[in-house]
Design an enzyme around this catalytic site. Structure first.
Site, short mmCIF file in Angstrom:
data_model
loop_
_atom_site.label_atom_id
_atom_site.label_comp_id
_atom_site.label_asym_id
_atom_site.label_seq_id
_atom_site.Cartn_x
_atom_site.Cartn_y
_atom_site.Cartn_z
N ASP A 1 4.96 -5.51 6.09
CA ASP A 1 5.68 -6.90 6.46
C ASP A 1 5.27 -7.84 5.17
O ASP A 1 6.35 -8.80 5.13
CB ASP A 1 5.29 -7.38 7.75
CG ASP A 1 3.70 -7.41 7.65
OD1 ASP A 1 3.11 -8.23 8.46
OD2 ASP A 1 3.03 -6.79 7.04
N GLY A 2 4.39 -7.94 4.44
CA GLY A 2 4.32 -8.66 3.16
C GLY A 2 5.32 -8.36 2.49
O GLY A 2 6.27 -9.57 1.84
N SER A 3 6.04 -7.06 2.25
CA SER A 3 7.10 -7.02 1.48
C SER A 3 8.34 -7.33 1.93
O SER A 3 9.09 -8.08 1.15
CB SER A 3 7.22 -5.54 1.09
OG SER A 3 5.80 -4.93 0.38
N THR B 1 3.29 2.16 6.42
CA THR B 1 2.06 1.80 6.20
C THR B 1 1.01 2.46 7.14
O THR B 1 1.14 2.53 8.20
CB THR B 1 1.45 0.10 6.41
OG1 THR B 1 0.16 0.10 6.62
CG2 THR B 1 2.16 -0.14 7.72
N GLY C 1 0.84 -1.26 0.08
CA GLY C 1 -0.10 0.10 0.15
C GLY C 1 1.04 1.35 0.17
O GLY C 1 2.04 1.13 0.32
N ASP D 1 -1.60 1.73 8.64
CA ASP D 1 -2.26 0.92 9.24
C ASP D 1 -1.57 0.87 10.81
O ASP D 1 -2.09 0.56 11.88
CB ASP D 1 -2.57 -0.40 9.06
CG ASP D 1 -3.57 -0.43 7.76
OD1 ASP D 1 -3.23 -1.18 6.72
OD2 ASP D 1 -4.30 0.44 7.45
N ASP E 1 0.57 -1.22 11.60
CA ASP E 1 0.54 -2.56 12.13
C ASP E 1 1.78 -3.42 12.12
O ASP E 1 1.59 -4.65 12.23
CB ASP E 1 -0.70 -3.08 11.80
CG ASP E 1 -0.59 -3.21 10.16
OD1 ASP E 1 -1.73 -4.01 9.90
OD2 ASP E 1 0.30 -2.84 9.69
N ARG F 1 1.26 -4.97 -5.59
CA ARG F 1 1.19 -6.09 -4.92
C ARG F 1 1.35 -7.22 -5.98
O ARG F 1 0.84 -7.05 -6.81
CB ARG F 1 0.04 -6.13 -4.04
CG ARG F 1 -0.39 -5.22 -3.13
CD ARG F 1 -1.67 -5.36 -2.48
NE ARG F 1 -2.12 -4.18 -1.71
CZ ARG F 1 -1.74 -3.78 -0.41
NH1 ARG F 1 -0.90 -4.36 0.07
NH2 ARG F 1 -2.30 -2.61 0.01
N GLU G 1 -17.18 10.60 21.03
CA GLU G 1 -17.72 10.02 22.31
C GLU G 1 -17.81 8.18 21.98
O GLU G 1 -18.07 7.75 23.34
CB GLU G 1 -19.46 10.14 22.07
CG GLU G 1 -19.58 11.70 22.82
CD GLU G 1 -19.08 12.86 21.65
OE1 GLU G 1 -19.35 12.79 20.76
OE2 GLU G 1 -18.80 13.71 22.18
N ARG H 1 -6.91 -1.78 8.42
CA ARG H 1 -6.93 -3.40 8.38
C ARG H 1 -7.60 -3.74 9.58
O ARG H 1 -8.59 -3.71 10.14
CB ARG H 1 -5.48 -4.02 8.12
CG ARG H 1 -5.55 -4.17 6.67
CD ARG H 1 -4.14 -5.20 6.17
NE ARG H 1 -2.98 -5.12 6.99
CZ ARG H 1 -1.80 -5.53 6.57
NH1 ARG H 1 -1.93 -6.44 5.73
NH2 ARG H 1 -0.87 -5.52 7.58
#
Lengths: 319, 319, 319, 319
Positions: B102-104, B125, B10, B127, B129, B71, B187, B171
């Site tokens: 981490d995929g890469s 990323t 991404g 995300d 993550d 990808r 809230e 994700r």
């Protein structure tokens, strides 16, 4: 148990998110929160009022401080400090959270030694020059205000084949100027921490201009006090039409960025926790990604320094 | 010594400042820099070209990645990895810097074990993550895009007495949603990491509405997959007109903030230093305010987690 | 049929959307479009090249002008105008579209009378001071840059109980300052078009301060040349701490607003239509919400004026 | 003489600057200004209060409406309109300024015929679909919110080789979508006013992709109700990965742009002038750059239309 908050010295973004967190977390902790307006002046003049959720509704997005700020000459005099203490006693307040600079911390340290009112200081100044902490509230927002202005100036610099000198704030600290230069691709950066060599710069840029460079951005920290002279030097020595923009007080304002809102949240949480557990003379530092309290003597024991990695890179922009 | 850079997976803000730093620092270090377009697909198809300063002029202010990203399904197959290797060999490239997820990193780890091409991964990323690092490139810019959108929605929510549900990306990680909620005064906040109690929320808000609350902001992470249902629940159960805004891909774009430009600068500097000193299988992490390299096995050995302090605070927004 | 575009004089937002529309619409009309870099200087030095769609890809979002701009002393001399004409003839160009100010229009009018090269001028200057047109390209973006800066300054003004003087651009025209004052709630506005009464202002503000006013915003047009003096006057006469911010060249930059992109599109369309139908000496005006061409003699026949409605309201901010 | 203001129907930027101007100009004209909260519902429930300068301090920069807005079913019933009239009589209010859409104007026209309360409507809706006026309050701010989002999406679209479909608001009017498409360089634009030809678009884009096009932006008005289908069509028929972003209610919010603040100022001034001079059934229109009042029957006598010039250009984006 009464706890009060004030914003003192120069204002900056992040103060309002801090004030909101103060009220909410104090109530959560079973404390009675109070707001002090106008910093130390307001403490002297009893501009102290109980705080409710309604007082802080919607302020998280606002720059500056709804409590306002001040620099107080009167607080140096014992009679006024006595008055301040009497005001706090009358309200039943025995804990203070202060968002401000080291000047404010010193003042409250004296106050603490005289009257025993525990305080916790939160470093808040766009200059990022408080010793001991890697981060001061307001810096991220100021940097992004500078970034927007620099991007706007780059549009006109490249369109008009001019050199632009941009003067940033910082007092005697070059952090704002240096980080702005490194993250905007500026060609020159003058800060108090680094010597600069105009002859070397002149040679370099005359060569680059002969080689096709059509414009240039120079960022100068106010502490160097050289922006107008650099502008003239660019025109007269380097041979490129030049203009100066002093960014001024836009750097103090703006809706706080997410980082400033987050740090405000964290700083205030730690400050209240410290006071509640009996800490009575401290400043919250953000160091190595951790929030921790330190004593005021640590704050005043040294001069803040910019990371050597940034300085190393900054040298290339001085010669 | 040839060194190449690619952006993979991404896209996110900060990639362009990283690419610029890559070219400049490589040249400074006496290396020959190359740009690989279109991530792993471009590595396979030999979209590799030598890099010059001109290639990166002016990109520091731009969101996304000028090298584009991809990808790659083909990279899973040995024949294509062989092709990728042959391409690198032909150009004399034996070091890779990869901005991605981490995929890469896993893909390039396999590639390294097969062909010995050293790589250094930089976590990038929105995300946030990737296990082991406190910060991933692109997060600060994404958070501030969300902040602007939330501030705009707050204007209409308060004017129309409505509840607004805002769905953020992430994700399976609730970081974006949680930090956004904490720094915008939302809230309600629903994230994968925390259970939520609709009955408790219903009781609480019905009381607050009776007590004068006129509007509400709820932030829901995409990983919870509950935003439309929450919107319906607000109308049907809590009794407040509600609207849903899915923020979508604006969260990926935008001119990189100063923090993302700074981290990109630092990440890439460390990555190149590591490769030059012989490190050959690593990822750069930002942990405890330090940049350091770690082996890929560390990255894949655990799940990233949100700070307990934020989760603690987040719980209050789930019941 | 060759048609060329140049941006001349001061740069402004909207020029790039205009250049993009120029290339696309010229091609649509079966013309051969050319780009002239660096304004009149580039015309003299033959910095003229054929234009393609690729040249204008992505520029619609960019401030300034990718063709750059210039103020040319050489163009005053017949030999250089001859050179310019020879360049155009060599390329087969007999129509010119010029985005700039009345200075550029006059120069090209002389050129037209000497060499018969038809031109159509598009008023482009943030000063909004070209007679005959209600709107000049770049004004809306400049106004919104000023708005953002004023909102940032308001944060710190209100937090620090200070008066802030903001100096805007405008040359001798107070439009930017006046519209900015009316749309930001400024308390004082000094422009060349209106006399001001410091004694009256002093009385009024001393009363308001006694009555609770804590801060103030004053907007001063550069044409009044009084911003530093007003700042001192506020401190010494009115009795409120005051700071000056000169907005400078950020007002020239910034991604063009939708209005500037739309007007650029419309201005250029009308200009090309006019040239194609044989008009050979004109300027495009935006008057009463209509785009129409007028002769250059009309442009130079009067001084632009600010709407009496705005001036009426502005008077209240001068005394 | 009592005069009141309300904001009704959908909210939009510019309403707050209008409310501020209302209070200040009413006082200037020697009238007694009142604020009605929550639109027609508030009129029924007597949420009417006298207005002071303090009520409108600082609101000029805020999006939305501090008076809030509503859509009222009860106002259709005579008993509630009687109640509304009694409330106004009790306060001594006999003039109304209403910022809203034609639905609100019709309701107040009925009210006027029944009770003789003069009103002046100001067209305020981001859809820009009120017949008779070239401009409705809130449109410029909405267009610039869309612009920012589109620029952010362009970053990720170009980085990931994807087509992005962006759905804008507009009800049945394609103005927002069309102007956004023309000023952002979108490749496709679908609006209710124009037929579209998917086969033609498919041929065109398949050719452009074969020729090197790597990404695409499509802007679809909500009134076409086709955004998800277009997204699927792009993937399945044209062969480019595609994502959909529904911009949602961010389009209603945001600090009003200078243009919206200026128009609000002008609209309200004309409205109050008209009421004071005895006009009793009117709407203020902005047509041919002039503000003028027209009778309500004109408003409801036709459908608003987009300028043929824009539609002409828009056709190219539909086939």
């Amino acid at each position: 148990m009464g706890i009060a908050i004030m914003t003192s010295g120069g204002d900056c973004a992040g103060m309002n998110p801090g004030i909101k967190r103060f009220v909410e977390y104090s109530i959560e902790k079973g404390l009675k929160p109070y707001l002090i307006c106008d910093g130390l002046e307001g403490l002297i003049d009893n501009r102290i009022q109980p705080a409710t959720h309604a007082d802080v509704a919607g302020i998280i997005t606002k720059g500056g401080s709804v409590l306002r700020s001040s620099r107080s000459a009167r607080f140096f005099e014992p009679e006024y400090r006595q008055q301040a203490y009497d005001n706090l006693k009358a309200h039943g307040i025995d804990m203070l959270v202060v968002l401000g600079g080291d000047g404010s911390f010193r003042a409250l340290d004296v106050f603490y030694r005289e009257f025993g009112i525990a305080f916790c200081g939160i470093p808040a100044t766009i200059d990022n020059d408080i010793f001991g902490t890697d981060y001061c509230l307001g810096v991220d927002t100021a940097l992004n205000v500078i970034r927007q202005a620099t991007d706007q100036i780059r549009d006109t610099a490249s369109s008009s084949r001019r050199a632009f000198v941009i003067e940033t704030m910082g007092r005697d600290c070059g952090y704002l100027a240096l980080v702005s230069a490194l993250t905007s691709g500026a060609e020159i950066c003058l800060i108090p921490e680094l010597p600069y060599d105009l002859d070397s710069l002149k040679k370099r840029f005359q060569a680059e201009i002969a080689d096709g460079r059509t414009y240039m951005i120079a960022i100068v920290s106010e502490g160097v006090d050289f922006a107008p002279q650099l502008t003239r030097w660019l025109e007269e020595e380097v041979g490129m039409e030049a203009r100066l923009t002093v960014l001024g007080h836009t750097q103090r304002g703006g809706s706080p960025t997410v980082l400033d809102r987050l740090r405000a949240f964290e700083f205030v949480t730690i400050a209240i926790d410290a006071l509640v557990t009996g800490s009575n003379d401290g400043v919250v530092f953000y160091k190595n990604c951790q929030m921790a309290t330190r004593s005021i003597s640590e704050v005043v024991s040294g001069r803040s320094e910019i990371s050597p990695v940034y300085l190393e890179e900054g040298r290339k922009l001085t010669r």
